[in-house]
Motif scaffolding. Structure first.
Motif, PDB file in Angstrom:
ATOM      1  N   MET A 157       0.852  -1.202   0.000  1.00  0.00           N
ATOM      2  CA  MET A 157       0.000   0.000   0.000  1.00  0.00           C
ATOM      3  C   MET A 157       0.879   1.240   0.000  1.00  0.00           C
ATOM      4  N   ARG A 158       0.366   2.291  -0.599  1.00  0.00           N
ATOM      5  CA  ARG A 158       1.124   3.545  -0.653  1.00  0.00           C
ATOM      6  C   ARG A 158       0.253   4.708  -0.164  1.00  0.00           C
ATOM      7  N   GLY A 159       0.895   5.683   0.410  1.00  0.00           N
ATOM      8  CA  GLY A 159       0.283   6.972   0.748  1.00  0.00           C
ATOM      9  C   GLY A 159      -1.090   6.899   1.385  1.00  0.00           C
ATOM     10  N   GLY A 160      -2.046   7.439   0.650  1.00  0.00           N
ATOM     11  CA  GLY A 160      -3.396   7.601   1.179  1.00  0.00           C
ATOM     12  C   GLY A 160      -4.056   6.285   1.539  1.00  0.00           C
ATOM     13  N   ALA A 161      -3.797   5.249   0.724  1.00  0.00           N
ATOM     14  CA  ALA A 161      -4.429   3.947   0.981  1.00  0.00           C
ATOM     15  C   ALA A 161      -3.972   3.395   2.328  1.00  0.00           C
ATOM     16  N   LYS A 162      -2.679   3.569   2.586  1.00  0.00           N
ATOM     17  CA  LYS A 162      -2.124   3.056   3.851  1.00  0.00           C
ATOM     18  C   LYS A 162      -2.692   3.855   5.026  1.00  0.00           C
ATOM     19  N   THR A 163      -2.762   5.160   4.838  1.00  0.00           N
ATOM     20  CA  THR A 163      -3.297   6.024   5.895  1.00  0.00           C
ATOM     21  C   THR A 163      -4.737   5.630   6.214  1.00  0.00           C
ATOM     22  N   ARG A 164      -5.528   5.414   5.159  1.00  0.00           N
ATOM     23  CA  ARG A 164      -6.940   5.030   5.367  1.00  0.00           C
ATOM     24  C   ARG A 164      -7.031   3.665   6.036  1.00  0.00           C
ATOM     25  N   PHE A 165      -6.111   2.767   5.643  1.00  0.00           N
ATOM     26  CA  PHE A 165      -6.123   1.428   6.239  1.00  0.00           C
ATOM     27  C   PHE A 165      -5.862   1.520   7.740  1.00  0.00           C
ATOM     28  N   ARG A 166      -4.891   2.342   8.101  1.00  0.00           N
ATOM     29  CA  ARG A 166      -4.593   2.513   9.539  1.00  0.00           C
ATOM     30  C   ARG A 166      -5.794   3.104  10.260  1.00  0.00           C
ATOM     31  N   MET A 167      -6.414   4.093   9.621  1.00  0.00           N
ATOM     32  CA  MET A 167      -7.550   4.769  10.252  1.00  0.00           C
ATOM     33  C   MET A 167      -8.684   3.778  10.548  1.00  0.00           C
ATOM     34  N   ASP A 168      -8.919   2.867   9.607  1.00  0.00           N
ATOM     35  CA  ASP A 168     -10.054   1.947   9.744  1.00  0.00           C
ATOM     36  C   ASP A 168      -9.740   0.720  10.589  1.00  0.00           C
ATOM     37  N   ASN A 169      -8.480   0.267  10.565  1.00  0.00           N
ATOM     38  CA  ASN A 169      -8.197  -1.073  11.080  1.00  0.00           C
ATOM     39  C   ASN A 169      -7.278  -1.159  12.280  1.00  0.00           C
ATOM     40  N   ILE A 170      -6.606  -0.082  12.617  1.00  0.00           N
ATOM     41  CA  ILE A 170      -5.569  -0.220  13.645  1.00  0.00           C
ATOM     42  C   ILE A 170      -5.782   0.752  14.802  1.00  0.00           C
ATOM     43  N   GLY A 171      -5.629   0.230  16.010  1.00  0.00           N
ATOM     44  CA  GLY A 171      -5.671   1.064  17.212  1.00  0.00           C
ATOM     45  C   GLY A 171      -4.287   1.064  17.844  1.00  0.00           C
ATOM     46  N   PHE A 172      -3.908   2.188  18.410  1.00  0.00           N
ATOM     47  CA  PHE A 172      -2.545   2.328  18.943  1.00  0.00           C
ATOM     48  C   PHE A 172      -2.570   2.613  20.446  1.00  0.00           C
ATOM     49  N   VAL A 173      -1.660   1.944  21.152  1.00  0.00           N
ATOM     50  CA  VAL A 173      -1.423   2.301  22.560  1.00  0.00           C
ATOM     51  C   VAL A 173       0.082   2.527  22.689  1.00  0.00           C
ATOM     52  N   PHE A 174       0.440   3.711  23.145  1.00  0.00           N
ATOM     53  CA  PHE A 174       1.854   4.074  23.183  1.00  0.00           C
ATOM     54  C   PHE A 174       2.396   4.050  24.609  1.00  0.00           C
ATOM     55  N   GLN A 175       3.730   3.907  24.658  1.00  0.00           N
ATOM     56  CA  GLN A 175       4.388   3.885  25.971  1.00  0.00           C
ATOM     57  C   GLN A 175       4.131   5.192  26.729  1.00  0.00           C
ATOM     58  N   GLN A 176       4.266   6.317  26.026  1.00  0.00           N
ATOM     59  CA  GLN A 176       4.086   7.624  26.683  1.00  0.00           C
ATOM     60  C   GLN A 176       2.680   8.171  26.457  1.00  0.00           C
ATOM     61  N   TYR A 177       1.748   7.321  26.180  1.00  0.00           N
ATOM     62  CA  TYR A 177       0.311   7.632  26.015  1.00  0.00           C
ATOM     63  C   TYR A 177       0.010   8.496  24.792  1.00  0.00           C
ATOM     64  N   ASN A 178       0.834   9.561  24.587  1.00  0.00           N
ATOM     65  CA  ASN A 178       0.614  10.498  23.464  1.00  0.00           C
ATOM     66  C   ASN A 178      -0.813  11.017  23.399  1.00  0.00           C
ATOM     67  N   LEU A 179      -1.344  11.375  24.554  1.00  0.00           N
ATOM     68  CA  LEU A 179      -2.659  12.028  24.564  1.00  0.00           C
ATOM     69  C   LEU A 179      -2.458  13.512  24.244  1.00  0.00           C
ATOM     70  N   LEU A 180      -3.457  14.110  23.641  1.00  0.00           N
ATOM     71  CA  LEU A 180      -3.356  15.545  23.350  1.00  0.00           C
ATOM     72  C   LEU A 180      -3.630  16.311  24.642  1.00  0.00           C
ATOM     73  N   PRO A 181      -2.636  17.065  25.116  1.00  0.00           N
ATOM     74  CA  PRO A 181      -2.757  17.662  26.459  1.00  0.00           C
ATOM     75  C   PRO A 181      -3.912  18.645  26.613  1.00  0.00           C
ATOM     76  N   ALA A 182      -4.355  19.225  25.499  1.00  0.00           N
ATOM     77  CA  ALA A 182      -5.411  20.241  25.609  1.00  0.00           C
ATOM     78  C   ALA A 182      -6.811  19.636  25.579  1.00  0.00           C
ATOM     79  N   LEU A 183      -6.893  18.334  25.301  1.00  0.00           N
ATOM     80  CA  LEU A 183      -8.211  17.704  25.199  1.00  0.00           C
ATOM     81  C   LEU A 183      -8.529  16.916  26.466  1.00  0.00           C
ATOM     82  N   THR A 184      -9.800  16.824  26.793  1.00  0.00           N
ATOM     83  CA  THR A 184     -10.223  16.038  27.953  1.00  0.00           C
ATOM     84  C   THR A 184     -10.112  14.554  27.612  1.00  0.00           C
ATOM     85  N   ALA A 185     -10.288  13.725  28.642  1.00  0.00           N
ATOM     86  CA  ALA A 185     -10.203  12.276  28.437  1.00  0.00           C
ATOM     87  C   ALA A 185     -11.185  11.838  27.355  1.00  0.00           C
ATOM     88  N   MET A 186     -12.413  12.350  27.448  1.00  0.00           N
ATOM     89  CA  MET A 186     -13.442  11.934  26.488  1.00  0.00           C
ATOM     90  C   MET A 186     -13.083  12.405  25.077  1.00  0.00           C
TER      91      MET A 186
END
Lengths: 408, 270
Positions: free
Chosen positions: B98-127
């Protein structure tokens, strides 16, 4: 994603304020310095704008701006009147004279003491004035606004009309410069000056645009002006002419030039001729230009650096968003939205601050005029700063590998 | 039709998998290589990895630092391209091609990420943080927030919906990150050292949540971890060394903390 972009932007309030303040500073400096520059340039040609009724100025061919007075023989008036398309033409004297007057002011006791009274001190003042001698019959060239008195009083013996701001120099310490109270201004009517050993009586106080030289402006009739200045062989400095209806002033000006060998300009052309002179032969535009460029550079540096740092600090978050499937285009959109919002805020605050500054100094010494063209110019400068700041950030985020999120 | 070399690789991959626990293959890796740098600076991070990961399982990838775990995780998740020629098949789609946009869309639809440092957006609430994948997918904000609320509540975070990341403990932030990974019902969840920044108790709680909420029959969970205290949550565990999968072992994920000297810890140390 727009609300996320905005929340990211405003989340770190210190950085957000830093970016907005940088842009505000740049916008304010550009708008404020630009307005002062425009105000100064307008002052250079204020007397052209003040003369109403006529639409053509005829002058010696070597005149380069309105204060560059080169006398002509009075016969030129009749030559201009004879040109086809000229409805009427009148003489105008413009020159500098010296006004001598005896005045007084209140002096504080020394040493200061609440019990000692102030004393009235007489003083003799000799002040340079700009003298405008208007056609005796028509008074063409009268100022637009008269605070007190009557224009027709100029036909009375020795009569002169003085501009309100000029009172400050002629009668220092008496508050004439700041007051527009007619009753107060009336107190100056009837006061006498001496010009070229002749008596002059103030019969009116008018509002005249401030001149570049800041001298008081004195209006009188053409024939009397010749008496108020030391005798010259060629007293006439300008001919004011009016074109006939349905004639183009530009074309009539060309006809006058061809027929008389004099220089003839429409009021608008004369304004630009004067402004161009100052632009070309004085350091004013360079000085202001440097300030405006500095404002632009400092604004770019502050806003660009803060915006770039803001993006760098959010790089992992952008990486996470990319990993989760956010496309480069949408991230670029987020960054541009953030830049647009800060740019708009900075522009609004900066221009607002400049306008407030202009309003606060209105009527004072400072020349301040904001033409509408200055707003899009300031806006374009702010857009440019935002684009410059965004380009670095966009590039950094677009080339960012989302795999960065898995690095410690 | 498989050619002879592919057939050989299929066999190797089958040999590495312990018999008896094979289900439907979720991820199929064949001859996956990844090279960083050029010339003398070249580093071979992955050396011909052949591996099958199954649906309905929590698979853990362990191994010493620098052995290529995170690189393999990134390749599987489609956020890093492997060298040409390899096959990275995730739920039937060849991510490597897969290339470019197709790969990006595939990740968006099929993959969930959990990171070591959480990588939460600091300005957004938990919800709001938990709703981000749905927002990226174009789900209207109110619906995305409602769904995020449901998931967070199911993870025991119902009382911290409006909290900013800075107001949450590490364990709570990781729960928000798990909610974010689950909210759009992805088929693959990848976790990089999810317990590394947590104390023992929080780490166990997070992994327990992961097992209970994430593991489903139509989903696969791949976890990279150094933390031997959470190895027992894995259904299958693969050990990497020097860019290769060197051992694959399986167990029934009991979620019971093992005694010291457990076979999985031994396997990890091996």
């Amino acid at each position: 994603m727009n609300w996320i972009a905005l929340r990211m932007l405003t989340g770190d309030k210190a950085k957000f304020l830093g970016i907005v303040l940088g842009l505000t500073f740049a916008a304010m400096l550009i708008a404020q310095q630009g307005s002062i520059f425009c105000g100064l340039m307008l002052r250079t040609c204020a007397q052209i704008e003040d003369i109403t009724g006529a639409d053509l100025w005829v002058m010696d061919p070597n005149v380069s701006f309105v204060d560059d007075v080169k006398p002509m023989i009075e016969a030129n008036l009749y030559r201009v009147r004879g040109v086809e398309g000229v409805e009427w033409a009148v003489p105008l004297y413009k020159g500098q004279g010296r006004a001598k007057l005896t005045t007084w002011h209140w002096a504080e006791p020394r040493p200061k003491s609440p019990t000692s009274p102030r004393t009235k001190v007489q003083q003799e003042i000799i002040e340079q004035v700009v003298m405008l001698g208007l056609d005796d019959e028509t008074l063409v060239g009268l100022p637009r606004k008269l605070w007190v008195g009557d224009f027709r009083d100029l036909w009375r013996p020795d009569a002169i009309i003085v501009d309100r701001v000029g009172l400050r120099k002629l009668f220092p310490g008496q508050g004439g410069e700041s007051s527009t109270d007619p009753e107060f201004l009336k107190s100056f009517l009837g006061r006498e000056l001496e010009m070229n050993d002749r008596r002059a009586v103030i019969v009116g106080i008018c509002e005249a645009s401030r001149t570049f030289q800041t001298f008081p402006v004195v209006y009188t009739t053409y024939s009397r002006a010749k008496l108020f200045i030391p005798q010259e062989r060629k007293p006439m400095t300008f001919v004011l002419a009016k074109t006939k209806p349905n004639e183009s002033p530009e074309e009539v000006a060309q006809k006058i030039e061809q027929a008389t060998g004099l220089k003839a300009k429409t009021s608008k052309q004369f304004v630009w001729m004067t402004i161009n002179y100052y632009l070309k032969f004085t350091g004013i535009p360079i000085n202001f230009g440097i300030t405006v460029v500095l404002g632009f550079l400092v604004g770019t540096a502050i806003a660009g650096q803060t915006f770039y740092n803001f993006t760098l600090e959010n790089l992992k978050q952008f990486g996470a968003l990319k990993a989760m499937g956010l496309s480069n285009m949408r991230i670029v959109g987020m960054i541009l939205l953030q830049a647009a919002v800060t740019g708009l805020l900075g522009f609004g605050l900066g221009v607002g601050a400049a306008a407030w500054f202009g309003r606060a100094t209105q009527g004072g010494e400072l020349a301040f005029y904001t033409p509408w063209q200055l707003l899009p110019i300031t806006g374009a400068a702010i857009v440019l700063i935002c684009i410059l700041a965004s380009i670095l950030c966009v590039r950094r985020v677009v080339v960012l590998e989302p795999a960065i999120v898995f690095r410690g | 039709m498989l050619d002879s070399s592919t057939a050989e690789r299929e066999m190797v991959a089958g040999v590495l998998a312990e018999p008896g626990l094979e289900g439907e293959v979720a991820i199929r890796l064949r001859d996956v290589n990844k090279t960083f740098g050029t010339g003398e600076q070249t580093v071979l991070a992955l050396r011909g990895v052949d591996w099958d990961i199954y649906r309905g399982q929590l698979t853990m990838l362990v191994g010493p630092s620098g052995c290529g775990k995170t690189t393999l995780l990134s390749v599987v998740a489609g956020i890093l391209d492997c060298d040409r020629g390899g096959v990275v098949e995730v739920f039937g789609s060849d991510v490597a091609r897969m290339r470019g946009g197709a790969k990006t869309r595939f990740r968006m639809d099929n993959i969930g990420f959990v990171f070591q440092q959480y990588n939460l957006l600091p300005a957004l609430t938990a919800m709001e943080n938990a709703s981000v994948p749905l927002i990226i997918a174009g789900v209207p904000r109110p619906r995305a927030l409602e769904r995020a609320r449901e998931v967070l509540t199911s993870l025991g975070m119902g009382n911290r919906l409006g909290s900013l990341p800075s107001q949450l403990s590490g364990g709570q932030q990781q729960r928000v990150a798990i909610a974010r990974a689950l909210v759009h019902e992805p088929r693959l969840i990848v976790c990089d050292e999810p317990t590394a920044a947590l104390d023992h108790e929080s780490g166990q709680a997070v992994m327990r949540l992961m097992r209970d909420a994430a593991v489903k029959s139509d989903r696969s969970v791949l976890v990279v971890s150094h933390d031997s205290r959470v190895f027992h949550f894995a259904d299958r565990m693969a050990r990497m060394d020097d860019g290769r999968i060197v051992q694959v072992r399986s167990q029934v994920g009991s979620a019971q903390e093992p005694e010291a000297g457990d076979v999985w810890e031994a396997a990890a140390r091996a």
